[in-house]
Design an enzyme around this catalytic site. Structure first.
Site, PDB file in Angstrom:
ATOM      1  N   SER A   1       0.814  -1.218   0.000  1.00  0.00           N
ATOM      2  CA  SER A   1       0.000   0.000   0.000  1.00  0.00           C
ATOM      3  C   SER A   1       0.848   1.269   0.000  1.00  0.00           C
ATOM      4  O   SER A   1       0.424   2.294  -0.537  1.00  0.00           O
ATOM      5  CB  SER A   1      -0.941  -0.002   1.206  1.00  0.00           C
ATOM      6  N   HIS A  55       0.352   3.506   4.723  1.00  0.00           N
ATOM      7  CA  HIS A  55      -0.480   4.193   3.730  1.00  0.00           C
ATOM      8  C   HIS A  55      -0.187   5.694   3.727  1.00  0.00           C
ATOM      9  O   HIS A  55      -0.064   6.316   2.658  1.00  0.00           O
ATOM     10  CB  HIS A  55      -1.964   3.973   4.037  1.00  0.00           C
TER      11      HIS A  55
END
Length: 396
Positions: free
Chosen positions: A270, A335
């Site tokens: 991610s 993230h």
């Protein structure tokens, strides 16, 4: 052209241009050398009038889009002269900043219809045109890319990374006997690719964690975004630039976790995916009027919803009761590290198509910021855990 004891620079440049293959290799298009009287004073410049006459006399041998860009270059020079280096830069597909500025000034003079209006294109040509409109905000850049793209090399980086991620996931699924929420399996963290705070001295883990995913639901969205966003970006900007943004997002993700969520492991790609998607979305917003991709507002909304759902899943999993206490489930902070890289380094890369990054002051500012963060995170990992007397979960 005949032999001369000391040919002028314009003559030498045109002779060099004769050896440069044009945009359509099968046609072996080449511009002929200009006669020496185009630059009788050996100044390195020729008049725009003579330049236009040279183009018109050989227009049948040039790709129409390349001819438009050359004419735009001629029309943009108010002083009536064109430097041969700009000409060579164009013919060799290496545009300098000064040349780019000249082209932008002449952009309004482009007379041909837009790429979207062209008919009779093959499937591959329509695909290349679609990619150009998905990623580039200026029509002149879209035409340049459409003419110069040869699919050699293909977008190998994103495809290779995606295939490796899928292969590792399938292998782990078979060995663990679990494909959904693999991360809840008691043996999941024993894999030597996962980043674990107790094993942070094993530096490869700061990168290899991208090959481990929490489950098929985690892998699925990352793969979709990598292929739908990463592959077109790589087709336009190349494996080096897109790979740089992706890897920078991955490393920033794991380092961000080691600083902000010190007891948690990290898995999944991610960080790299969010770096690419954030850079792409930011580039669209910053060039909203120039981006001609269809349904861009709806598609941005869908992308943001998907990213939010994935981020929400990661936050939920982080605070869900762990399957291997006292170690928590993997962190969601990676993230955020990817997003930070995307809206800084990533935006500079995507905004400078065919321009040298080292000539952009913003590039060096963001590189310096990234370097400072990496150095801070390294020293943090060396000293902070001891100074804070932090109790870490045992190694898997």
């Amino acid at each position: 052209m005949g032999e001369h004891p000391s040919p002028g620079p314009a003559v030498a440049a045109c002779a060099e241009a004769e050896r440069i293959e044009e945009l359509e290799p099968e046609a072996e298009e080449r511009l002929p050398a200009a006669p020496e009287d185009f630059d009788p004073g050996n100044t390195g410049y020729i008049s725009t009038g003579k330049f236009r006459s040279l183009l018109e006399s050989h227009s049948s041998k040039l790709d129409p889009h390349k001819r438009e860009v050359l004419l735009a270059l001629a029309d943009s020079h108010a002083d009536g002269q064109i430097g041969y280096q700009d000409f060579v830069s164009l013919m060799s597909n290496k545009r300098s900043n000064s040349f780019r500025q000249a082209i932008l000034q002449g952009n309004r003079r482009l007379s041909s219809k837009a790429l979207l209006e062209e008919k009779g294109l093959s499937l591959s040509q329509r695909l290349i045109r679609h990619v150009a409109y998905e990623t580039l905000p200026r029509e002149i850049d879209r035409k340049w890319y459409y003419d110069s793209y040869t699919c050699c090399p293909p977008p190998w980086f994103m495809i290779t990374v995606t295939l490796l991620e899928v292969a590792f996931f399938l292998y782990n699924g078979v060995s663990l006997g679990q494909f959904v929420l693999q991360v809840t399996h008691p043996r999941y963290l024993k894999n030597s690719l996962v980043y674990h705070p107790q094993l942070r001295a094993q530096v490869w883990r700061y990168l290899t964690y991208i090959f481990m995913h929490a489950g098929i639901e985690h892998l699925g969205l990352n793969v979709v975004l990598q292929l739908l966003v990463g592959v077109p970006l790589e087709m336009v900007h190349g494996a080096t630039r897109i790979g740089l943004v992706y890897v920078a997002g991955v490393v920033a993700g794991s380092l961000a976790v080691s600083v902000a969520d010190m007891t948690a492991p990290v898995v999944g790609s991610s960080g790299g995916v969010y770096a690419l998607v954030s850079a792409h979305l930011a580039n669209i917003v910053m060039n909203w009027s120039g981006m001609k991709c269809q349904f861009k507002l709806l598609r941005m909304a869908v992308a943001l919803i998907c990213m939010s759902m994935e981020f929400g899943r990661a936050v939920w999993l982080r605070f869900h009761p762990s399957a291997y206490p006292p170690c928590p489930h993997p962190s969601f902070v990676a993230h955020l590290g990817g997003v930070a890289v995307g809206i800084t380094l990533g935006v500079v890369v995507l905004r400078n198509y065919e321009q040298r990054l080292q000539d952009q002051s913003l590039w060096w500012i963001f590189v310096a910021m990234y370097t400072v963060f990496v150095l801070f995170a390294v020293f943090w990992n060396i000293f902070a855990y001891t100074l804070l007397d932090l109790k870490l979960p045992p190694p898997p």
